[in-house]
Design a protein around this motif. Structure first.
Motif, PDB file in Angstrom:
ATOM      1  N   ASN A  46      -4.595   5.484 -15.323  1.00  0.00           N
ATOM      2  CA  ASN A  46      -3.708   4.332 -15.141  1.00  0.00           C
ATOM      3  C   ASN A  46      -4.063   3.533 -13.890  1.00  0.00           C
ATOM      4  N   ARG A  91       6.145  11.167 -17.189  1.00  0.00           N
ATOM      5  CA  ARG A  91       5.858  10.403 -18.413  1.00  0.00           C
ATOM      6  C   ARG A  91       7.091   9.627 -18.871  1.00  0.00           C
ATOM      7  N   LYS A  95      -2.618   9.761 -14.938  1.00  0.00           N
ATOM      8  CA  LYS A  95      -2.285   8.990 -13.739  1.00  0.00           C
ATOM      9  C   LYS A  95      -3.524   8.317 -13.150  1.00  0.00           C
ATOM     10  N   HIS A  97       3.197  -1.255 -10.071  1.00  0.00           N
ATOM     11  CA  HIS A  97       2.693   0.025  -9.558  1.00  0.00           C
ATOM     12  C   HIS A  97       2.575  -0.009  -8.032  1.00  0.00           C
ATOM     13  N   VAL A 135       2.534   6.740 -12.370  1.00  0.00           N
ATOM     14  CA  VAL A 135       3.715   7.282 -11.692  1.00  0.00           C
ATOM     15  C   VAL A 135       3.325   8.453 -10.792  1.00  0.00           C
ATOM     16  N   GLU A 183       7.348   6.678 -16.589  1.00  0.00           N
ATOM     17  CA  GLU A 183       6.315   5.697 -16.927  1.00  0.00           C
ATOM     18  C   GLU A 183       6.707   4.896 -18.168  1.00  0.00           C
TER      19      GLU A 183
END
Length: 210
Positions: A123, A157, A120, A176, A137, A160
């Motif tokens: 990301n 996951r 995370k 996001h 996420v 995502e």
């Protein structure tokens, strides 16, 4: 949920907030990385209050390493799990200097190899600092994706992976931020504010509030 409806959801979110951004305060990829590391199980507001004075004295890996774990802990002691986070931040700074010339790597594997950095966090950094079309996420995105049926999944996951598959390409870089802001301020956990939701008629949540 079909593709037409998904497209319209993001079109409206973009229309409502044309330039979404993280609420974490940062000026460099390094400052963002540290802020995201500190934000686990903490609010952005609490992180910003701690990082403002911290970054005034140490906003590079070398300066943070020179500050040391104990002094760093004093700056972030108002944030949950501050001792573990201080340890991870110092270890991360050391690795950034030893392996990456003091720069935050623009690479998932390299980011996830840093102490305290999971998928995370990687990301968020890849998306916000480097413009990758990644979707981190968090609890807000997980809730909104399941509640609206935009991208339902039993774990983060799965959500995502579905979002990456379903979100139209033109919206992916900002998806996001739109979903986090929507979950934080409109589609709230305890009681969603459907009366002021710009996508209420597209949402497939059966228990909409009046």
């Amino acid at each position: 949920m079909n593709a037409t409806k998904r497209y319209e959801i993001f079109r409206r979110l973009r229309e409502h907030t044309p330039k979404p951004a993280t609420e974490l305060e940062y000026r460099t990829p390094f400052e963002l990385l540290i802020a995201v590391l500190l934000s686990a199980q903490a609010t952005d507001v609490s992180v910003n209050k701690a990082t403002r004075p911290l970054y005034a004295v140490a906003n590079t890996p070398a300066a943070m390493l020179a500050l040391g774990e104990e002094s760093l802990a004093d700056y972030i002691k108002t944030i949950g799990l501050f001792r573990t986070k201080a340890k991870n931040v110092i270890a991360t700074c050391r690795l950034l200097l030893e392996k990456h010339g003091g720069e935050v790597p623009d690479d998932r594997a390299a980011l996830e190899a840093l102490p305290g950095v999971g998928r995370k966090t990687a990301n968020v950094v890849l998306n916000t600092a480097f413009g990758h079309p990644t979707i981190a996420v968090d609890t807000h995105i997980f809730r909104v994706s399941n509640r609206t049926r935009l991208a339902p999944g039993k774990d983060v996951r799965e959500v995502e992976d579905k979002l990456l598959r379903y979100v139209p390409a033109e919206f992916k870089v900002d998806a996001h931020h739109w979903l986090i802001l929507h979950g934080r301020y409109v589609c709230k956990a305890r009681k969603p504010e459907c009366h002021r939701c710009v996508i209420a008629d597209l949402c497939e949540y059966p228990a909409k509030t009046v």
